[in-house]
Structures are given as structure tokens and as C-alpha cells.
Scaffold this active site. Structure first.
Site, short mmCIF file in Angstrom:
data_model
loop_
_atom_site.label_atom_id
_atom_site.label_comp_id
_atom_site.label_asym_id
_atom_site.label_seq_id
_atom_site.Cartn_x
_atom_site.Cartn_y
_atom_site.Cartn_z
N LEU A 70 0.81 -1.21 0.00
CA LEU A 70 0.00 0.00 0.00
C LEU A 70 0.85 1.27 0.00
O LEU A 70 0.42 2.30 -0.49
CB LEU A 70 -0.93 0.02 1.23
CG LEU A 70 -1.89 -1.17 1.36
CD1 LEU A 70 -2.69 -1.05 2.63
CD2 LEU A 70 -2.80 -1.24 0.16
N GLY A 71 2.02 1.22 0.58
CA GLY A 71 2.87 2.40 0.64
C GLY A 71 4.09 2.13 1.49
O GLY A 71 4.29 1.02 2.00
N GLY A 73 7.27 4.25 4.10
CA GLY A 73 7.68 5.48 4.78
C GLY A 73 9.05 5.33 5.37
O GLY A 73 9.83 4.46 4.98
N GLY A 76 9.00 1.88 7.56
CA GLY A 76 8.38 0.62 7.18
C GLY A 76 7.63 0.66 5.87
O GLY A 76 7.37 1.72 5.31
N THR A 77 7.32 -0.54 5.41
CA THR A 77 6.47 -0.73 4.25
C THR A 77 5.13 -1.26 4.73
O THR A 77 5.08 -2.14 5.59
CB THR A 77 7.10 -1.74 3.27
OG1 THR A 77 8.33 -1.21 2.79
CG2 THR A 77 6.19 -2.01 2.09
N VAL A 78 4.06 -0.73 4.19
CA VAL A 78 2.72 -1.12 4.62
C VAL A 78 2.09 -2.01 3.56
O VAL A 78 2.07 -1.67 2.38
CB VAL A 78 1.84 0.12 4.87
CG1 VAL A 78 0.48 -0.31 5.40
CG2 VAL A 78 2.51 1.05 5.86
N ASP A 190 3.29 13.86 15.91
CA ASP A 190 3.43 13.96 14.45
C ASP A 190 2.07 14.11 13.78
O ASP A 190 1.75 13.40 12.83
CB ASP A 190 4.17 12.73 13.91
CG ASP A 190 4.78 12.99 12.53
OD1 ASP A 190 4.94 14.18 12.16
OD2 ASP A 190 5.10 12.01 11.83
#
Length: 543
Positions: A70-71, A73, A76-78, A190
Site C-alpha cells: 500500500l505504501g 515510509g 516501514g512498508t505497509v 506527528d
């Protein structure tokens, strides 16, 4: 999501665009606009990539099969994944640390992800993404979360600014999440548009507790210096001081400012200049929205944390803004225009003038009240005929969303801001099921008992008062006033108020319950009572 200020590979989030002319539907065609997606953010585009990506099909923890990415950052990777044990879709966050980094850095990232899971799991609120599980795979923690279908507020703002009323609705949900987090001893640290998800049925979710701090726990070493998104960071954090709840509220203020004005008030060409602006520059005064809203944003962006409004005051201001738009006053009669040919002909003026008034009145009655009885429908309200469900016609603001209870006896209408709900319930005598209908006061006392025993869903600690009410079109009536707290609410959250009018027909074999829920105090309560009176005024019952 990244934790260095924006989207992957960018030093800070400097890509927020100025307002577009229109945005037809904030939830239509939700999908990525080119940036990364949040930890629990699913898009239709992601589904199409299933099986084509490295890692897709892998089973984590013996039960979570990865479907599609999904994405990604900063940490991590989701993945969209399928929980094969309970047969549901979830989001799984995989630790993502470059191999060339020292082991100490890798360990720090893994510890931070464990802290993220602990922080989110401590906060029980519908506007906080739910953490289901933490799986240790190959020595790395994988976080399993609920899958929120929608898109981020950042993606929504790529299409232009929000109406102040919509911004207030989103702000109320984020404020509720922050209030619950602060009560649990968690600072988010954040809050930014990328970390606010706009889900189905107007749900708003605050996610990514990746740099959250839990009260009483030792902070992790922040390698590389400052962690967070520069243009949404409070001055005290920029100075290295100990942050508090007011720091998260500052970030919420910047989010609301950017949502309605089209840009962050502190955005500069680079991160260093942005931080300097946060510390020394006064933001331009907001120009969109009522004075009370612009004043709230100005106070939220005070450099001194003590000068910022507390959560209850922020909530009251946002609730007032999220109210339905007031109906315009009817035009004041003035001088009618008379054709020049009639200037000197009084008889003709009278005849024509009378005819115009009669025709105009008839047109108005037909347009606003086509059946020719009762008061005319208010402007921007709509008559909703519900003969099968509640045997009544109920008039509500036209932008209220309708829903029907599964038992088929309750029809509800909810305002777009989520502040008010109008409900009409029909109760009928049923001897086979031993359902009886008593007097209005008897039915009101039954409702009081249900509230006090906790039989009304999602309501706790109800204080109920039953009182007399004026007869409704010759029918027996009673009033029920209920002050309550939602079952998922924190003790610091404001209470809700329910005003219910019980109406019993003359044969005492049928009853209606008209209810309007609203905040207990403030301007929102005053407006809610006015809403109740208007709905009752135009209510038409059958039988």
C-alpha cells in the site's frame, strides 16, 4: 509515512497546493495522488498490484498473508494482508531499515515500532487506528492494524482546500483522538495531514504513532537529530523542550490552517528556514471562515503553550462551526416594480398588482408547500416521507444523511458535521410479542429505565428526566431529557444530550419517539434545541 517531514524521499512536505475552485466530493474515487500511503490506508490501485510485487504471497506470523503493498515510509512498508485465522483484511507494517545502517540504528527502529504499537494500543477511540497484533518475524516486529479504506487528508488537499465547516468536522474527530491519547499518557508528536485518514461513512482516523511518546517511558535516541515533520512541529519541540498535550494541539492548529487556507503558515523553502519561521514568525491571519474560527486558529498557533486554548474550548468552537448553515431570512417586502405604462393608471395598478400577488403567492405555496396545508417547508430543508417505516413524514435539513435501523422501526438523519442526529422511532402494539403501548408518561418511563440500565447502545452513565409536554395535534405526549456519556468516550470528553418527545396516538396502540442528540452544553446545545423545535413543528404523523 515518513518521519522526516512529508513524503518519502522529500526533506519536508512542501507540496501542498493552493485551493482549487471546486472539489465535488471529498470521498469520491479515493486513491493515491503520487505520494506514499499511510500505515492503514488502502487504495483501489493497490489491489490491482497483488501478486506482482516482491514479497506478495508471503505469510507472516503463520496467519497474515501479504497481498499487495500500500505504501512505504521512513520506518516501514505497509501491506494489505489477509488474516487467514479470522478471515479479514488487515494492514501490516513491515520494518524497513537499509542494510548499510549500523546494528544500533536498526535496533532503534525496531524499538520505535514496538513503541508505536504500544502507544496506539493504549488509546481506545474510534478515531484512532486499531492495533490488532505485533508479530516478531526474523527478529523484526511487524505491526498488524485495521485496514482503513479511504485516503489521507494530504491527498484530499492536493485537490484544493476544505470548506471551514468540513475542516471543523475533521478537526473534531482528530481532537477526540488526541484527547483520548493524552488521557492515556500518549503524545502523538506527528499530527499532520498525511497521518489523518478520511475513511468510509465520514470516518476520520488519526494514525502513525511512530514517534509518539508514552508518559513514564524512557525516550528513544533520535538518531540524526530532530524527528518529526518540521512545518507541523510546535516551537517548544523545535527548541528541544519537553512537549505536552498543547504541542499536539499546535499541530492540529497548523493542519486546520493549511486545510482552509491552502498552505502551512510556516512553510519555507527548506527545513531550516521552516524551523526558524516556527520560532520567530507570526503566521498570517486566516482569511477563510467566521471570525470565531480564525480567532481559534490564531490562538492555537501561539508560541507560548500556556496561551493556547484547551481541548474543551477547542471542541466547543469547532462544534459551533460544524453546525448546519443557518437558513437565510425571508426577503423583506419592498417596493414592487410597476411597468411604465401603468404609472398613471391607479385602477390598472391595483388590478395587476393584486393579480401578481395572488399568482406569486400561489407559486410560492406550490413550490414550498405542494399539499397546501400546514406551515411551508423551511428553505434548504426537505420533507422525507416514511410511511412504511415510521408512518410519518419528517422534515429535516436537506444535507442530512439518512439511515434505517435494522429492525425497520427507526429512521435517522445525521448532519454532515456529525454533531446532531435526528431519529424517529415507531412503536406498535403487538399482542403476540407482548408489546404494549401505554400513556406517553408510561412510555417515557420505559425509555428512562432502558437508559439507566445501560440497554441503549453506546451510552453510559445516563441521567434521565421525564417531564410533561404540550399535546401534539391532540395526542398524549411526554418529554425525556437525557445527559449521557458515550461508552467509548474518555471521562474528560464532554457529555452528550438527548431530547426525546414521546407521542402516543389516541387509541394507545401506537407511539412515536422523536429524538435529537446534541452536545450537552454551549452554543451547540442551543442550536440543537432549535433544531428539535423545528423538526417537531413540521412533523406529520399518520394514524
Amino acid at each position: 509515512m515518513t518521519n522526516d517531514g512529508g513524503r518519502a524521499g522529500e526533506p519536508t512536505s512542501y507540496d501542498l497546493r493552493p485551493p482549487a475552485a471546486e472539489w465535488p466530493n471529498p470521498y469520491a474515487g479515493a486513491g493515491p495522488s503520487g505520494g506514499t500511503q499511510d500505515a492503514s490506508f488502502m487504495t483501489s490501485a493497490g489491489d490491482g498490484a497483488a501478486g506482482a510485487e516482491p514479497g506478495a504471497g508471503r505469510r507472516v506470523g503463520g496467519r497474515y498473508r501479504l497481498v499487495s503493498r500500500l505504501g512505504h515510509g521512513g520506518m516501514g512498508t505497509v501491506w494489505k494482508a489477509h488474516d487467514e485465522v479470522v478471515d479479514r483484511e488487515v494492514a501490516v507494517k513491515e520494518p524497513r531499515v537499509p542494510d548499510h545502517l549500523p546494528e544500533s540504528v536498526r535496533h532503534n527502529v525496531h524499538q520505535r515500532m514496538r513503541q508505536e504499537a504500544r502507544a496506539a494500543a493504549r488509546v481506545a477511540h474510534p478515531s484512532v487506528v486499531a492495533v490488532h497484533d505485533v508479530v516478531i518475524e526474523d527478529g523484526r516486529p511487524w505491526i498488524v492494524m485495521e485496514l482503513v479504506r479511504g485516503r489521507s487528508l494530504a491527498d484530499r488537499l492536493d485537490g484544493g482546500t476544505l470548506d471551514p465547516r468540513e475542516a471543523a468536522r475533521i478537526g473534531l474527530a482528530v481532537l477526540g483522538a488526541l484527547t483520548a491519547a493524552h488521557a492515556a499518557g500518549v503524545l502523538h508528536r506527528d499530527v499532520k495531514p498525511d497521518n489523518i485518514l478520511l475513511g468510509a461513512e465520514d470516518r476520520v482516523v488519526l494514525t502513525d504513532f511512530g514517534i509518539a511518546r508514552i508518559e513514564g517511558e524512557q525516550g528513544l535516541t533520535e538518531t540524526g537529530g530532530f524527528v518529526g515533520s518540521p512545518e507541523y512541529v510546535a516551537p517548544e519541540r523545535a527548541l528541544g523542550q519537553h512537549p505536552g498535550p498543547a504541542s499536539d494541539l499546535w499541530s492540529l492548529g497548523v493542519v486546520l490552517y493549511a486545510a482552509v487556507e491552502g498552505m502551512s503558515p510556516f512553510r519555507r523553502t527548506n527545513a531550516q528556514a521552516t524551523m526558524q519561521a516556527i520560532l520567530s514568525a507570526e503566521p498570517p491571519r486566516p482569511t477563510r471562515g467566521p471570525e470565531a474560527f480564525t480567532a481559534l486558529l490564531t490562538r492555537l498557533l501561539s508560541k507560548d503553550p500556556a496561551a493556547r486554548p484547551a481541548a474543551p474550548e477547542i471542541r466547543e468552537s469547532l462544534e459551533s462551526l460544524a453546525l448546519p448553515a443557518p437558513r437565510p431570512a425571508p426577503p423583506v417586502p419592498g417596493n414592487r416594480w410597476i411597468p411604465p405604462i401603468l404609472h398613471r393608471n391607479r385602477k390598472a395598478q391595483w388590478t395587476l398588482g393584486t393579480g401578481l400577488v395572488v399568482v406569486g403567492a400561489a407559486v410560492a405555496v406550490v413550490a414550498i408547500n405542494p399539499f397546501g396545508y400546514g406551515p411551508a417547508t423551511p428553505l434548504h430543508w426537505k420533507v422525507r416521507d416514511e410511511p412504511e417505516i415510521v408512518r410519518a413524514s419528517i422534515t429535516v435539513p436537506e444535507d442530512y444523511a439518512k439511515s434505517i435501523d435494522p429492525d425497520g422501526r427507526v429512521v435517522s438523519f445525521k448532519d454532515p458535521g456529525g454533531v446532531y442526529t435526528i431519529s424517529l422511532t415507531r412503536k406498535e402494539e403487538d399482542k403476540e410479542k407482548r408489546v404494549t403501548v401505554g400513556s406517553a408518561h408510561e412510555e417515557a418511563r420505559k425509555l428512562k429505565t432502558r437508559f439507566e440500565k445501560g440497554e441503549v447502545s453506546a451510552v453510559n452513565n445516563a441521567a434521565v428526566t421525564v417531564s410533561d409536554a404540550k399535546p401534539f395535534e391532540g395526542r398524549d405526549t411526554a418529554d425525556v431529557a437525557t445527559v449521557y456519556r458515550k461508552s467509548f468516550a474518555d471521562t474528560n470528553d464532554p457529555k452528550g444530550f438527548s431530547h426525546t418527545r414521546v407521542i402516543v396516538n389516541k387509541a394507545k396502540n401506537g407511539a412515536w419517539l422523536l429524538e435529537v442528540t446534541m452536545p450537552e452544553k454551549g452554543k451547540a446545545r442551543t442550536q440543537g434545541e432549535k433544531l428539535f423545535d423545528e423538526v417537531l413543528r413540521y412533523l406529520k404523523l399518520q394514524g
